[in-house]
Design a protein around this motif. Structure first.
Motif: not given
Length: 484
Positions: A60-76
């Protein structure tokens, strides 16, 4: 299926059950109730009412919190020097700067936390700092382009704005000062690019301030929740589903998790996000104008302390808010706004988390007397003006850039509070070849003191071949002598 007969420690029989599952639930509930009955009323807890409560889960905690975490792909884009001697153990060092530089695209992978439903995301500076292209992927696989709106290399934090995003699932921020060793936490991120992953652990340490991240040393929460490459910038959440910290670093010998990870406390994250919403591009800390040393056993003995506690003030700028509040060299700071401080980074963290514009109450000790003082939380003053000046090609010190040292320059370049004079910020072309370096503090040129950047410009045009430059480098006074 025939009903079973089960016996627990108190020789009590439970029969007439329909299925083994019912029997298991009844016997576990009964045995647990017997254990609880042996506790005092203050210790007793509610007996689980279902098999789901017995089979405790983070789901239940993961279902609540996980949507607020994102994956980031960056280029420099980075400049890479092609050196045929790079792999040679001897010539590699001799010809380190040999060869032409060519641009190369460097990819980085990390995580981020949604802190605003309007698409505001916080991550690590080392993930997105200086990135030329950033792509953010949500847990529901939606993708957004993003731009960096605020950076702070010192704390290793950066704030992103997702373009065209709205009504996103944002995590609320916890009061990280309330975190205690032993609290259960979950680390959510994208380790090794395998996709969003959740790992569990506890807060295993507070006030960790000896870990180098980025260009400086920060103040962290320590956790044993596994953190691996790609988790950087991800969420460390408590059992209420609140963000207690942003995962940022690990101690490892293998490159993977060894159970020692560090997260930037949410109270500092909140202040960084607040400044981003106010339109700042760089995080600004309140200026203390001091250097301090943690109290250790030897110092505690000298200060007649039974237990080492607090930090000792070593240097104070005359315009420091602490100096104006009556504090002086040798005073011991014990707490800031009621929170204990046992290192200089911890003291600066508590001031930074409070933000500019308010006030803080410091508990200080001088000798055997303790008192509280109130200081104003101000930005470092730009007085006197920094007078930035670049020496042109007609001068003997062409390529030199200098500025007048003031409190803002001291804070920006990490100088000692008592630093004064003219600071070298760039030394290119001829200025670099004669031995000048960024960070040098100029005292005199050919025997004449320099008190302004105009003095440097004037003296650099002297018609002479023999030069002597007096300067301070890394706390030592030096003389550069050369002929042109």
């Amino acid at each position: 299926m025939r009903a079973g007969l089960f016996v627990c420690e108190n020789s009590t029989h439970i029969d007439s059950v329909a299925t083994p599952e019912d029997a298991l639930f009844r016997i576990l509930t009964f045995c647990l109730s017997m254990s609880i009955a042996a506790l005092s009323p203050a210790q007793a807890q509610t007996v689980p009412q279902s098999m789901a409560q017995i089979q405790l889960s983070y789901a239940p905690l993961v279902k609540q919190a996980a949507p607020g975490v994102v994956n980031i792909y960056a280029q420099r884009v980075v400049a890479e020097r092609r050196n045929p001697f790079a792999d040679d153990p001897f010539f590699g060092d001799l010809f380190r700067n040999f060869g032409q530089t060519t641009p190369r695209v460097q990819n980085s992978l990390g995580s981020g936390v949604i802190v605003g439903s309007d698409g505001l995301v916080v991550s690590n500076y080392h993930v997105v700092g200086q990135a030329t292209e950033i792509r953010v992927v949500l847990s529901d696989r939606r993708e957004f382009a993003a731009e960096v709106v605020l950076t702070d290399e010192q704390s290793d934090l950066a704030v992103l704005q997702l373009q065209g995003a709205r009504d996103l699932p944002a995590l609320s921020l916890a009061d990280s000062d309330g975190a205690e060793v032993g609290d259960l936490v979950l680390a959510i991120g994208n380790p090794f690019g395998v996709g969003q992953t959740v790992s569990s652990g506890i807060i295993s340490g507070l006030a960790r301030s000896g870990i180098a991240v980025g260009s400086g040393r920060g103040y962290f929460l320590q956790t044993d929740a596994p953190i691996n490459p790609g988790n950087s910038g991800g969420a460390l959440v408590n059992m209420a589903g609140e963000l207690v910290g942003v995962n940022t670093a690990i101690i490892t010998r293998s490159g993977g998790s060894n159970g020692i990870g560090f997260a930037i406390p949410a109270n500092l994250v909140a202040q960084v996000v607040s400044q981003a919403r106010d339109g700042r591009e760089r995080f600004q800390r309140p200026w203390a104008g001091v250097t301090a040393q943690a109290m250790d056993a030897a110092l505690a003995d000298a200060f007649d302390q039974t237990i080492p506690a607090g930090v000792v003030l070593l240097e104070l700028h005359p315009d420091s808010p602490l100096a104006k509040a009556g504090l002086q060299r040798g005073d011991v700071i014990l707490s800031v706004d009621g929170g204990e401080v046992n290192s200089a980074p911890e003291m600066m963290f508590r001031l930074a988390a409070k933000g500019i514009g308010g006030q803080s109450v410091l508990e200080a000790r001088r000798g055997t007397d303790s008192r509280e003082v109130t200081i104003d939380l101000i930005a470092p003053p730009e007085s006197p003006e920094r007078q930035t000046r670049r020496i042109d090609a007609r001068s003997a010190l062409a390529g030199l850039e200098v500025m007048r040292i003031n409190p803002a320059v001291i804070a920006e370049f990490g100088l000692s509070p008592d630093a004064d004079g003219i600071l070298v910020t760039q030394a290119q072309d001829l200025a670099g070849r004669v031995g000048l370096r960024p960070g040098d503090v100029l005292l005199a040129i050919n025997g004449e003191p320099v008190q302004s950047t105009a003095d440097v410009a004037r003296l650099s045009r002297a018609q002479t071949r023999a030069w002597v430059i007096e300067l301070i480098r890394e706390g030592r006074q030096l003389s550069l002598r050369f002929r042109l």
